[in-house]
Motif scaffolding. Structure first.
Motif, PDB file in Angstrom:
ATOM      1  N   SER A   1       0.840  -1.199   0.000  1.00 59.06           N
ATOM      2  CA  SER A   1       0.000   0.000   0.000  1.00 59.06           C
ATOM      3  C   SER A   1       0.880   1.255   0.000  1.00 59.06           C
ATOM      4  O   SER A   1       0.413   2.340  -0.291  1.00 59.06           O
ATOM      5  CB  SER A   1      -0.908  -0.005   1.242  1.00 59.06           C
ATOM      6  OG  SER A   1      -0.096   0.011   2.401  1.00 59.06           O
ATOM      7  N   ASN A   2       2.151   1.063   0.309  1.00 61.27           N
ATOM      8  CA  ASN A   2       3.079   2.185   0.338  1.00 61.27           C
ATOM      9  C   ASN A   2       3.731   2.376  -1.031  1.00 61.27           C
ATOM     10  O   ASN A   2       4.285   1.433  -1.602  1.00 61.27           O
ATOM     11  CB  ASN A   2       4.136   1.905   1.414  1.00 61.27           C
ATOM     12  CG  ASN A   2       5.122   3.034   1.549  1.00 61.27           C
ATOM     13  OD1 ASN A   2       5.967   3.208   0.682  1.00 61.27           O
ATOM     14  ND2 ASN A   2       5.006   3.790   2.623  1.00 61.27           N
ATOM     15  N   ARG A   3       3.700   3.591  -1.522  1.00 63.03           N
ATOM     16  CA  ARG A   3       4.222   3.884  -2.862  1.00 63.03           C
ATOM     17  C   ARG A   3       5.706   3.561  -2.989  1.00 63.03           C
ATOM     18  O   ARG A   3       6.166   3.032  -3.997  1.00 63.03           O
ATOM     19  CB  ARG A   3       3.980   5.383  -3.159  1.00 63.03           C
ATOM     20  CG  ARG A   3       4.399   5.831  -4.542  1.00 63.03           C
ATOM     21  CD  ARG A   3       4.416   7.331  -4.661  1.00 63.03           C
ATOM     22  NE  ARG A   3       5.382   7.942  -3.742  1.00 63.03           N
ATOM     23  CZ  ARG A   3       6.693   8.013  -3.944  1.00 63.03           C
ATOM     24  NH1 ARG A   3       7.213   7.513  -5.047  1.00 63.03           N
ATOM     25  NH2 ARG A   3       7.502   8.573  -3.063  1.00 63.03           N
ATOM     26  N   CYS A   4       6.472   3.891  -1.926  1.00 63.56           N
ATOM     27  CA  CYS A   4       7.918   3.650  -1.970  1.00 63.56           C
ATOM     28  C   CYS A   4       8.217   2.160  -2.083  1.00 63.56           C
ATOM     29  O   CYS A   4       9.094   1.749  -2.844  1.00 63.56           O
ATOM     30  CB  CYS A   4       8.591   4.203  -0.721  1.00 63.56           C
ATOM     31  SG  CYS A   4       8.561   5.982  -0.653  1.00 63.56           S
ATOM     32  N   ARG A   5       7.485   1.352  -1.315  1.00 63.69           N
ATOM     33  CA  ARG A   5       7.743  -0.095  -1.370  1.00 63.69           C
ATOM     34  C   ARG A   5       7.404  -0.657  -2.749  1.00 63.69           C
ATOM     35  O   ARG A   5       8.085  -1.524  -3.257  1.00 63.69           O
ATOM     36  CB  ARG A   5       6.959  -0.831  -0.276  1.00 63.69           C
ATOM     37  CG  ARG A   5       7.634  -0.730   1.077  1.00 63.69           C
ATOM     38  CD  ARG A   5       7.132  -1.788   2.024  1.00 63.69           C
ATOM     39  NE  ARG A   5       5.796  -1.517   2.511  1.00 63.69           N
ATOM     40  CZ  ARG A   5       5.520  -0.705   3.516  1.00 63.69           C
ATOM     41  NH1 ARG A   5       6.484  -0.068   4.146  1.00 63.69           N
ATOM     42  NH2 ARG A   5       4.283  -0.512   3.912  1.00 63.69           N
ATOM     43  N   ARG A   6       6.327  -0.128  -3.316  1.00 65.50           N
ATOM     44  CA  ARG A   6       5.970  -0.590  -4.673  1.00 65.50           C
ATOM     45  C   ARG A   6       7.086  -0.240  -5.648  1.00 65.50           C
ATOM     46  O   ARG A   6       7.496  -1.049  -6.476  1.00 65.50           O
ATOM     47  CB  ARG A   6       4.653   0.046  -5.135  1.00 65.50           C
ATOM     48  CG  ARG A   6       3.421  -0.467  -4.418  1.00 65.50           C
ATOM     49  CD  ARG A   6       2.159  -0.227  -5.235  1.00 65.50           C
ATOM     50  NE  ARG A   6       1.881   1.162  -5.544  1.00 65.50           N
ATOM     51  CZ  ARG A   6       1.262   2.009  -4.723  1.00 65.50           C
ATOM     52  NH1 ARG A   6       0.847   1.601  -3.535  1.00 65.50           N
ATOM     53  NH2 ARG A   6       1.010   3.249  -5.084  1.00 65.50           N
ATOM     54  N   ALA A   7       7.598   0.975  -5.522  1.00 65.56           N
ATOM     55  CA  ALA A   7       8.648   1.428  -6.455  1.00 65.56           C
ATOM     56  C   ALA A   7       9.919   0.589  -6.291  1.00 65.56           C
ATOM     57  O   ALA A   7      10.536   0.172  -7.280  1.00 65.56           O
ATOM     58  CB  ALA A   7       8.952   2.902  -6.194  1.00 65.56           C
ATOM     59  N   ILE A   8      10.290   0.319  -5.042  1.00 65.40           N
ATOM     60  CA  ILE A   8      11.520  -0.450  -4.778  1.00 65.40           C
ATOM     61  C   ILE A   8      11.371  -1.873  -5.294  1.00 65.40           C
ATOM     62  O   ILE A   8      12.245  -2.397  -5.977  1.00 65.40           O
ATOM     63  CB  ILE A   8      11.843  -0.439  -3.264  1.00 65.40           C
ATOM     64  CG1 ILE A   8      12.291   0.959  -2.838  1.00 65.40           C
ATOM     65  CG2 ILE A   8      12.920  -1.470  -2.920  1.00 65.40           C
ATOM     66  CD1 ILE A   8      12.358   1.165  -1.334  1.00 65.40           C
ATOM     67  N   PHE A   9      10.244  -2.482  -4.956  1.00 59.81           N
ATOM     68  CA  PHE A   9      10.046  -3.877  -5.364  1.00 59.81           C
ATOM     69  C   PHE A   9      10.007  -3.992  -6.892  1.00 59.81           C
ATOM     70  O   PHE A   9      10.628  -4.872  -7.492  1.00 59.81           O
ATOM     71  CB  PHE A   9       8.761  -4.431  -4.751  1.00 59.81           C
ATOM     72  CG  PHE A   9       8.565  -5.897  -5.009  1.00 59.81           C
ATOM     73  CD1 PHE A   9       9.412  -6.829  -4.438  1.00 59.81           C
ATOM     74  CD2 PHE A   9       7.553  -6.353  -5.837  1.00 59.81           C
ATOM     75  CE1 PHE A   9       9.255  -8.191  -4.680  1.00 59.81           C
ATOM     76  CE2 PHE A   9       7.384  -7.697  -6.091  1.00 59.81           C
ATOM     77  CZ  PHE A   9       8.250  -8.616  -5.508  1.00 59.81           C
ATOM     78  N   SER A  10       9.293  -3.059  -7.500  1.00 58.13           N
ATOM     79  CA  SER A  10       9.189  -3.058  -8.962  1.00 58.13           C
ATOM     80  C   SER A  10      10.580  -2.935  -9.594  1.00 58.13           C
ATOM     81  O   SER A  10      10.935  -3.678 -10.515  1.00 58.13           O
ATOM     82  CB  SER A  10       8.286  -1.899  -9.392  1.00 58.13           C
ATOM     83  OG  SER A  10       8.234  -1.829 -10.782  1.00 58.13           O
ATOM     84  N   GLU A  11      11.368  -2.007  -9.080  1.00 55.49           N
ATOM     85  CA  GLU A  11      12.712  -1.779  -9.622  1.00 55.49           C
ATOM     86  C   GLU A  11      13.590  -3.027  -9.456  1.00 55.49           C
ATOM     87  O   GLU A  11      14.357  -3.386 -10.357  1.00 55.49           O
ATOM     88  CB  GLU A  11      13.352  -0.577  -8.907  1.00 55.49           C
ATOM     89  CG  GLU A  11      14.589  -0.024  -9.579  1.00 55.49           C
ATOM     90  CD  GLU A  11      14.345   0.493 -10.998  1.00 55.49           C
ATOM     91  OE1 GLU A  11      13.317   1.149 -11.222  1.00 55.49           O
ATOM     92  OE2 GLU A  11      15.186   0.211 -11.881  1.00 55.49           O
ATOM     93  N   LEU A  12      13.440  -3.698  -8.310  1.00 54.49           N
ATOM     94  CA  LEU A  12      14.257  -4.896  -8.068  1.00 54.49           C
ATOM     95  C   LEU A  12      13.834  -6.075  -8.944  1.00 54.49           C
ATOM     96  O   LEU A  12      14.650  -6.939  -9.257  1.00 54.49           O
ATOM     97  CB  LEU A  12      14.192  -5.302  -6.587  1.00 54.49           C
ATOM     98  CG  LEU A  12      15.073  -4.483  -5.650  1.00 54.49           C
ATOM     99  CD1 LEU A  12      14.816  -4.857  -4.199  1.00 54.49           C
ATOM    100  CD2 LEU A  12      16.554  -4.669  -5.972  1.00 54.49           C
ATOM    101  N   THR A  13      12.567  -6.132  -9.323  1.00 55.23           N
ATOM    102  CA  THR A  13      12.158  -7.221 -10.222  1.00 55.23           C
ATOM    103  C   THR A  13      12.719  -6.982 -11.629  1.00 55.23           C
ATOM    104  O   THR A  13      12.990  -7.924 -12.364  1.00 55.23           O
ATOM    105  CB  THR A  13      10.623  -7.372 -10.317  1.00 55.23           C
ATOM    106  OG1 THR A  13      10.066  -6.151 -10.783  1.00 55.23           O
ATOM    107  CG2 THR A  13      10.020  -7.779  -8.996  1.00 55.23           C
TER     108      THR A  13
END
Lengths: 291, 234
Positions: free
Chosen positions: B32-44
């Motif tokens: 639900s946190n934008r930063c976590r989505r961005a980090i996870f997306s970038e790492l994938t």
């Protein structure tokens, strides 16, 4: 492939000379089959040759294993531990699996080429530390691949369910990933009592025995395997004859193929040719290359 | 023979902080946190980066990124590993163990830039690469020797210049990754679903990435997930 002695009397000829150096061997067996004794003998043999020994115990405690080793006639185990040539590590499956995931690569980077003997007894709790089968395969595969860089690994694996059935996930995954698999079968026969048989399920790059061999656990000696006919020098009459016939037919096949076949024949035995006669083999080779 | 490996292993196991039982937080909550989505997306998309690199690419401060990474690790979405003394991160279940170091290498600045130039302009010489990348001849030379040794590129001499061409290593790995991509997608969807709430929905899918719709109300937010990280570098 460099072979190292297994430490089990009678087993080396069945493994084409011994265990492959820097490989991973899995020893599968039910309770009481002698897995821990096997792992202890493997470590002991390494220590006798000047290698370091690491015994990662995920089940029985260190004191119990040492006590049993002493009862089996290995009194000097205490000296090896005092000299730090042998290290016992007690760990839980979760601890060890976490270590594998997070710390193993950097550990291996530091100790690559250490040429130790590592026993993991048993591997089963590491498998159980993760529930997902895909993760299990990843974890075990990664562990075996990395630890091989530090030395020669022998992991024991508990056999659950029906005796002799190795098709369960917990046994299939390590069996696929290991370089060698040794199955210790121990069962009660209504007529002849306790029966112990050892079978080498696989041993990469080796001409290993495909038979079942009786073994026993003797006080003072540990596991002793009866190699049966495995000690008999192999017959090489057929390859010798084929070699002679190849020379006679030299002009009928390309010289590069001729040379390669001569080299290959050096490694072959009669049993490799099944029921084919030297004449049949030569005819097939010539037919393949003659227009 | 180096001695002391047993004691070193014993110490490594003893000193290690045993994590508290893995926390499987609700899948919907964690993203639900934008930063976590961005980090996870970038790492994938580019796995095996350190915090500094993640921070640079997502434009999230390093301290903040570190905190979110910690939460993603605790929720078993990403794992940490040490490579060459650095802590790097990648999505759990996506990266084959044997290629962790490869991805770490691919994310290094000179490697990323020069590899991209070689893939974009096969046959470039060292001078041309130096000019286009604005990197010194020495840096280019050093990196190219390294890339050749890793079989990521090949070098061919035309008499006066050494020219560089991409090898098939990454494309082969990418092609062989199809089954794993599929498995990772299933694994991730299952994990998100187990977190409760609405089932995540794939709104767009290609061979290299999927776009997921997540959130308590469907469509509340979307997240781009790389499912074949080799393709990022092709």
């Amino acid at each position: 492939m460099n072979k190292i002695k297994s430490g089990i009397f009678g087993l080396n000829p069945l493994l084409d000379g011994g265990i492959n150096e820097n490989s991973a061997t899995v020893v599968i067996g039910c309770s009481g089959a002698g897995k821990t004794t096997f792992a202890t003998q493997f470590i002991r043999r390494g220590l006798e040759s000047g290698q370091e020994g690491i015994f990662v115990s995920l089940d029985e405690n260190k004191e119990q294993i040492i006590r049993e080793a002493v009862e089996m006639g290995w009194k000097s185990i205490v000296d090896y531990i005092e000299d730090e040539h042998l290290v016992f590590i007690d760990a839980s499956g979760l601890e060890f699996s976490t270590f594998i995931k997070k710390e193993l690569p950097s550990f291996v980077a530091d100790w690559k080429g250490a040429n130790a003997r590592i026993s993991i007894d048993p591997l089963t709790p590491v498998m159980w530390a993760v529930t997902d089968r895909y993760e299990q395969r990843e974890l075990i595969g990664f562990m075996l691949k990395e630890t091989r860089k530090v030395g020669t690994v022998l992991a024991t694996l508990e056999e659950h369910g029906t005796a002799g059935d190795l098709s369960g996930t917990e046994t299939v995954i390590p069996m696929y990933l290991a370089d060698s698999v040794i199955h210790l079968k121990s069962y009660l026969d209504s007529e002849s009592g306790l029966q112990r048989k050892l079978k080498i399920v696989k041993c990469r790059n080796s001409r290993h025995s495909k038979m079942e061999h009786k073994y026993s656990i003797m006080k003072g000696l540990g596991l002793v395997v009866n190699p049966g006919g495995a000690r008999t020098p192999p017959s090489r009459d057929v390859p010798t004859q084929v070699r002679k016939m190849l020379e006679e037919n030299k002009g009928r096949i390309p010289s590069s193929v001729h040379q390669r076949l001569l080299e290959v024949l050096e490694e072959l035995r009669d049993e490799d040719f099944m029921e084919m006669s030297p004449e049949d083999i030569i005819e097939e080779i010539i037919t393949e290359y003659e227009d | 023979m180096s001695r002391g490996v047993g004691k070193a292993l014993e110490s490594a196991l003893k000193e290690k902080d045993i994590p508290e039982k893995t926390v499987h937080r609700k899948g919907i909550d964690i993203f639900s946190n934008r930063c976590r989505r961005a980090i996870f997306s970038e790492l994938t998309l580019s796995p095996c980066m350190n915090i500094a690199e993640i921070s640079r690419r997502t434009e999230i401060k390093a301290n903040t990124a570190g905190w979110h990474i910690e939460r993603l690790i605790k929720s078993s979405y990403i794992v940490e590993r040490r490579v060459g003394g650095r802590r790097i991160y990648f999505p759990e279940g996506l990266v084959p163990s044997e290629d962790v170091t490869l991805f770490y290498t691919l994310n290094q600045f000179p490697v990323r830039v020069l590899l991209s130039l070689v893939f974009g302009n096969p046959g470039n010489s060292q001078s041309e690469l130096s000019e286009k990348s604005k990197m010194s001849h020495q840096s280019v030379s050093k990196t190219m020797i390294y890339l050749v040794s890793k079989e990521l590129i090949s070098s061919v001499s035309d008499g006066s210049h050494i020219r560089y061409y991409p090898t098939k290593l990454l494309s082969d790995k990418s092609e062989n990754f199809y089954n794993r991509s599929k498995r990772y997608t299933e694994f991730l969807l299952k994990k998100l679903k187990e977190g409760g709430g609405r089932e995540p929905k794939i709104v767009k899918k290609s061979v290299e990435r999927i776009i997921l719709e997540l959130g308590p109300k469907r469509g509340e937010y979307t997240m781009e997930i790389g499912i074949n990280p080799y393709m990022t570098f092709l």
